[in-house]
Design a protein around this motif. Structure first.
Motif, PDB file in Angstrom:
ATOM      1  N   VAL A   1       0.828  -1.205   0.000  1.00  0.00           N
ATOM      2  CA  VAL A   1       0.000   0.000   0.000  1.00  0.00           C
ATOM      3  C   VAL A   1       0.865   1.259   0.000  1.00  0.00           C
ATOM      4  O   VAL A   1       0.585   2.232  -0.705  1.00  0.00           O
ATOM      5  CB  VAL A   1      -0.960   0.002   1.201  1.00  0.00           C
ATOM      6  N   GLY A   2       1.959   1.203   0.764  1.00  0.00           N
ATOM      7  CA  GLY A   2       2.862   2.346   0.806  1.00  0.00           C
ATOM      8  C   GLY A   2       3.495   2.617  -0.546  1.00  0.00           C
ATOM      9  O   GLY A   2       3.600   3.769  -0.978  1.00  0.00           O
ATOM     10  N   ARG A   3       3.923   1.541  -1.230  1.00  0.00           N
ATOM     11  CA  ARG A   3       4.533   1.729  -2.550  1.00  0.00           C
ATOM     12  C   ARG A   3       3.513   2.261  -3.558  1.00  0.00           C
ATOM     13  O   ARG A   3       3.829   3.144  -4.370  1.00  0.00           O
ATOM     14  CB  ARG A   3       5.120   0.403  -3.042  1.00  0.00           C
ATOM     15  N   LEU A   4       2.300   1.718  -3.504  1.00  0.00           N
ATOM     16  CA  LEU A   4       1.262   2.189  -4.421  1.00  0.00           C
ATOM     17  C   LEU A   4       0.904   3.650  -4.145  1.00  0.00           C
ATOM     18  O   LEU A   4       0.710   4.442  -5.081  1.00  0.00           O
ATOM     19  CB  LEU A   4       0.020   1.310  -4.292  1.00  0.00           C
ATOM     20  N   SER A   5       0.833   4.009  -2.872  1.00  0.00           N
ATOM     21  CA  SER A   5       0.514   5.393  -2.504  1.00  0.00           C
ATOM     22  C   SER A   5       1.603   6.343  -2.974  1.00  0.00           C
ATOM     23  O   SER A   5       1.320   7.437  -3.484  1.00  0.00           O
ATOM     24  CB  SER A   5       0.336   5.503  -0.988  1.00  0.00           C
ATOM     25  N   THR A   6       2.860   5.913  -2.806  1.00  0.00           N
ATOM     26  CA  THR A   6       3.979   6.749  -3.266  1.00  0.00           C
ATOM     27  C   THR A   6       3.950   6.917  -4.774  1.00  0.00           C
ATOM     28  O   THR A   6       4.172   8.020  -5.305  1.00  0.00           O
ATOM     29  CB  THR A   6       5.307   6.130  -2.831  1.00  0.00           C
ATOM     30  N   ALA A   7       3.664   5.816  -5.482  1.00  0.00           N
ATOM     31  CA  ALA A   7       3.594   5.879  -6.941  1.00  0.00           C
ATOM     32  C   ALA A   7       2.458   6.782  -7.401  1.00  0.00           C
ATOM     33  O   ALA A   7       2.611   7.584  -8.337  1.00  0.00           O
ATOM     34  CB  ALA A   7       3.417   4.472  -7.508  1.00  0.00           C
ATOM     35  N   LEU A   8       1.307   6.682  -6.722  1.00  0.00           N
ATOM     36  CA  LEU A   8       0.171   7.536  -7.076  1.00  0.00           C
ATOM     37  C   LEU A   8       0.475   8.996  -6.793  1.00  0.00           C
ATOM     38  O   LEU A   8       0.185   9.883  -7.607  1.00  0.00           O
ATOM     39  CB  LEU A   8      -1.067   7.091  -6.297  1.00  0.00           C
ATOM     40  N   ALA A   9       1.098   9.251  -5.630  1.00  0.00           N
ATOM     41  CA  ALA A   9       1.438  10.627  -5.280  1.00  0.00           C
ATOM     42  C   ALA A   9       2.390  11.234  -6.302  1.00  0.00           C
ATOM     43  O   ALA A   9       2.269  12.410  -6.663  1.00  0.00           O
ATOM     44  CB  ALA A   9       2.062  10.672  -3.886  1.00  0.00           C
ATOM     45  N   ALA A  10       3.338  10.436  -6.793  1.00  0.00           N
ATOM     46  CA  ALA A  10       4.293  10.944  -7.785  1.00  0.00           C
ATOM     47  C   ALA A  10       3.597  11.313  -9.086  1.00  0.00           C
ATOM     48  O   ALA A  10       4.055  12.209  -9.804  1.00  0.00           O
ATOM     49  CB  ALA A  10       5.368   9.896  -8.041  1.00  0.00           C
ATOM     50  N   ARG A  11       2.490  10.639  -9.391  1.00  0.00           N
ATOM     51  CA  ARG A  11       1.809  10.865 -10.675  1.00  0.00           C
ATOM     52  C   ARG A  11       0.763  11.971 -10.617  1.00  0.00           C
ATOM     53  O   ARG A  11       0.437  12.551 -11.651  1.00  0.00           O
ATOM     54  CB  ARG A  11       1.190   9.550 -11.158  1.00  0.00           C
ATOM     55  N   VAL A  12       0.248  12.249  -9.441  1.00  0.00           N
ATOM     56  CA  VAL A  12      -0.749  13.319  -9.345  1.00  0.00           C
ATOM     57  C   VAL A  12      -0.171  14.605  -8.783  1.00  0.00           C
ATOM     58  O   VAL A  12      -0.882  15.615  -8.683  1.00  0.00           O
ATOM     59  CB  VAL A  12      -1.961  12.876  -8.504  1.00  0.00           C
ATOM     60  N   ALA A  13       1.102  14.598  -8.416  1.00  0.00           N
ATOM     61  CA  ALA A  13       1.722  15.794  -7.842  1.00  0.00           C
ATOM     62  C   ALA A  13       1.774  16.924  -8.871  1.00  0.00           C
ATOM     63  O   ALA A  13       2.198  16.719 -10.008  1.00  0.00           O
ATOM     64  CB  ALA A  13       3.122  15.467  -7.342  1.00  0.00           C
ATOM     65  N   VAL A  14       1.354  18.098  -8.451  1.00  0.00           N
ATOM     66  CA  VAL A  14       1.384  19.282  -9.311  1.00  0.00           C
ATOM     67  C   VAL A  14       2.249  20.330  -8.632  1.00  0.00           C
ATOM     68  O   VAL A  14       2.005  20.708  -7.484  1.00  0.00           O
ATOM     69  CB  VAL A  14      -0.032  19.837  -9.549  1.00  0.00           C
ATOM     70  N   ASP A  15       3.271  20.782  -9.321  1.00  0.00           N
ATOM     71  CA  ASP A  15       4.170  21.794  -8.782  1.00  0.00           C
ATOM     72  C   ASP A  15       3.405  23.092  -8.537  1.00  0.00           C
ATOM     73  O   ASP A  15       2.556  23.486  -9.335  1.00  0.00           O
ATOM     74  CB  ASP A  15       5.320  22.032  -9.760  1.00  0.00           C
ATOM     75  N   ARG A  16       3.739  23.761  -7.430  1.00  0.00           N
ATOM     76  CA  ARG A  16       3.044  25.017  -7.104  1.00  0.00           C
ATOM     77  C   ARG A  16       3.326  26.103  -8.140  1.00  0.00           C
ATOM     78  O   ARG A  16       2.491  26.993  -8.367  1.00  0.00           O
ATOM     79  CB  ARG A  16       3.441  25.491  -5.706  1.00  0.00           C
ATOM     80  N   ARG A  17       4.486  26.028  -8.779  1.00  0.00           N
ATOM     81  CA  ARG A  17       4.766  26.987  -9.855  1.00  0.00           C
ATOM     82  C   ARG A  17       3.881  26.707 -11.064  1.00  0.00           C
ATOM     83  O   ARG A  17       3.446  27.636 -11.762  1.00  0.00           O
ATOM     84  CB  ARG A  17       6.245  26.922 -10.226  1.00  0.00           C
ATOM     85  N   ALA A  18       3.606  25.425 -11.317  1.00  0.00           N
ATOM     86  CA  ALA A  18       2.672  25.071 -12.389  1.00  0.00           C
ATOM     87  C   ALA A  18       1.275  25.600 -12.080  1.00  0.00           C
ATOM     88  O   ALA A  18       0.566  26.091 -12.970  1.00  0.00           O
ATOM     89  CB  ALA A  18       2.640  23.556 -12.578  1.00  0.00           C
ATOM     90  N   LEU A  19       0.880  25.504 -10.809  1.00  0.00           N
ATOM     91  CA  LEU A  19      -0.427  26.038 -10.415  1.00  0.00           C
ATOM     92  C   LEU A  19      -0.474  27.557 -10.578  1.00  0.00           C
ATOM     93  O   LEU A  19      -1.511  28.120 -10.951  1.00  0.00           O
ATOM     94  CB  LEU A  19      -0.735  25.657  -8.971  1.00  0.00           C
ATOM     95  N   ALA A  20       0.644  28.216 -10.306  1.00  0.00           N
ATOM     96  CA  ALA A  20       0.691  29.673 -10.485  1.00  0.00           C
ATOM     97  C   ALA A  20       0.548  30.036 -11.960  1.00  0.00           C
ATOM     98  O   ALA A  20      -0.221  30.944 -12.319  1.00  0.00           O
ATOM     99  CB  ALA A  20       1.998  30.215  -9.922  1.00  0.00           C
TER     100      ALA A  20
END
Length: 549
Positions: free
Chosen positions: A18-37
């Motif tokens: 579960v930890g590995r899957l969560s880390t993998a998911l987090a890496a794929r949905v992460a959006v840089d705050r500069r991208a949001l700006a």
């Protein structure tokens, strides 16, 4: 002898998985705050451009003197809720447009970002409700992106809010807190100082992906798209093609290659979420390049620009780190520092204005009530709502291609926020017939005039059909008027043409007969396969408002 129990071992393995899957998911949905700006700035700029473009037909599309006066709007669209429909005079509608522009500007610079985002979304929702006949896929996507932006910290970087300080009423501190609470709702999807990885970030990425996957399924059902011929035929419909498109229409092998490439990209779109870092950036850049090419070949309004803005969150932290290093190497740091200093100065002045404003009666009590229910409200706003609507758009997307059904309550919720997913752009059957409007006006002096174009009456195919439409929204509107379910709108259009002509010409028009001309040409040998015109309505300018008999 002490040993590890089998159930403890199994539990630890599941936890590790579960930890590995969560880390993998987090890496794929992460959006840089500069991208949001950058995303925020893009949304604000597109809103301003959209308002400017719509203003060209403000009277025609949004006032009582136009093609959809309020009495027709309320009769045909029961339950319409629109601030723009509260007024019918051009000056009053222009005032509402100006307010929307001011709010969009606030979003662009990041002043009271969350409030500006919410207000922009509500005003755009209101604008869409005022005249649904002129909407296109770009409008739907822009509204959806604004909706997901409500749950994201758009003002955390490159904004007035980011430099206003902790005393700001709607500043950086509130943005950060809301993001943190939202992240707590998704296991292992935590936001770092650089990136945000919560359900809202996942949803804004999924929104673009859903659009492409749905459209890919529709195109898969099309013989022209799957045979590589679609773009070749689309370019024959010269009410769409312009600029480079006028020249590319003759290069059929190149257009076939573009068709194959576009279909391949659509079916490869899931990689936009599966890939990370630079590989994702390369694929996203291919999509951006195709849409920029679309912007200079076919006239589809702001749709290509909206999509490009929607791709900004796909560029992750490594890309923005490279951009930062390039800025340093190009010696732009001084300019950036100067811009930041101006923002700081502006923020201080805004803080001073805020401090000088009188506090409303009962403000302290209201603040106490808010603090008591703030945690529950944040969980609802930043986690439950995004989750619920993410599920709904996925379900709606599946339903649009026949793979699911949306329950009535869910459909009502989607309709309320205009989030129903139906992305059929040029699919399954791409438009490949040139169409134009001829509005024959019989004047009181016995002569005839095309009262839509203010030109001599002719049914011949125009040299450039694209130039016969006042704007891309007029083309969309006239296409919808031609629809079988929109007979009343033909009367509304004819009534508008009567009134508009008589207000601006000395010789009045007595009757208007609207025709739709069309011609379909074989792109390989230039022969005309079909050509004709048909009547939409004959309208007596002194008669009843609706004349469909």
């Amino acid at each position: 002898m002490n040993g590890t129990r089998p159930d403890d071992t199994a539990r630890s393995r599941v936890a590790a998985l579960v930890g590995r899957l969560s880390t993998a998911l987090a890496a794929r949905v992460a959006v840089d705050r500069r991208a949001l700006a950058a995303f925020r700035i893009g949304l604000g700029a597109v809103l301003l451009a959209d308002l400017a473009a719509r203003s060209r037909s403000l009277t025609a599309f949004y006032t009582d003197a136009g093609v959809l006066p309020r009495r027709a709007l309320f009769a045909d669209y029961a339950g319409t809720l629109s601030v723009h429909a509260l007024v019918g005079e051009p000056w009053a509608v222009a005032l509402v447009f100006a307010v929307a522009g001011a709010v969009a500007l606030a979003l662009c610079v990041g002043y009271r970002t969350r409030l500006a985002t919410a207000a922009s979304w509500l005003l755009l929702l209101s604008l869409h409700a005022r005249n649904p006949m002129v909407l296109n896929a770009g409008d739907d996507l822009l509204l959806a992106l604004l909706f997901w932006s409500l749950f994201l910290p758009l003002g955390a970087r490159w904004s007035v809010d980011a430099v206003r300080g902790p005393d700001a009423r709607d500043g950086r501190e509130e943005e950060t807190d809301l993001t943190a609470d939202g992240d707590a709702g998704v296991s292992a999807l935590d936001a770092t100082e650089t990136a945000v990885a919560n359900v809202a970030a996942m949803a804004v990425l999924a929104q673009v992906l859903v659009m492409y996957l749905t459209n890919a399924v529709h195109k898969f059902e099309s013989e022209l798209w799957m045979s590589g011929e679609a773009v070749v035929y689309v370019m024959q419909a010269d009410q769409f093609s312009y600029l480079l498109g006028d020249y590319l229409a003759a290069f059929t092998p190149l257009l076939r290659a573009f068709t194959v490439l576009w279909v391949a990209l659509l079916f490869a779109s899931p990689l936009l979420l599966l890939l990370t870092g630079f590989p994702r950036a390369v694929l996203a850049s291919l999509f951006v390049g195709m849409h920029l090419g679309m912007a200079v070949t076919i006239r589809v309004g702001l749709f290509p620009v909206v999509v490009v803005v929607g791709f900004l969150p796909f560029f992750q932290t490594p890309v923005w780190d490279v951009v930062a290093r390039v800025v340093d190497r190009l010696n732009w740091a001084r300019g950036v520092a100067s811009w930041r200093a101006r923002c700081v100065s502006l923020a201080r002045r805004l803080n001073a204005v805020d401090a000088a404003l009188p506090r409303p009666v009962g403000a302290e009590r209201l603040a106490a009530l808010r603090s008591g229910g703030l945690a529950r409200g944040r969980v609802l706003f930043t986690t439950v709502l995004p989750y619920a609507f993410l599920v709904l758009i996925l379900l709606s997307s599946a339903a649009s291609v026949g793979y699911a059904e949306v329950p009535d309550p869910a459909e009502d919720a989607l309709d309320t926020v205009e989030m129903t997913q139906s992305w059929q752009m040029f699919a399954p059957d791409p438009i490949h017939t040139t169409r134009w409007i001829v509005a024959v006006g019989a004047l009181e002096d016995g002569t005839e005039r095309d009262v839509y174009r203010d030109a001599a009456v002719t049914f011949d195919r125009p040299d450039r059909a694209e130039t016969t439409y006042r704007t891309s929204r007029w083309r969309k509107y006239l296409k919808n008027v031609d629809g079988a379910d929109n007979e009343n709108h033909r009367s509304y259009l004819a009534n508008y043409l009567c009134g508009d002509w008589n207000r601006t010409h000395e010789t009045d028009v007595e009757t208007v007969t609207i025709y739709r001309g069309y011609e379909r040409t074989n792109p390989y040998n230039g022969t005309v396969e079909a050509a004709d015109e048909y009547e939409l309505i004959e309208y007596d300018c002194s008669g009843e408002f609706i004349q469909n008999e």
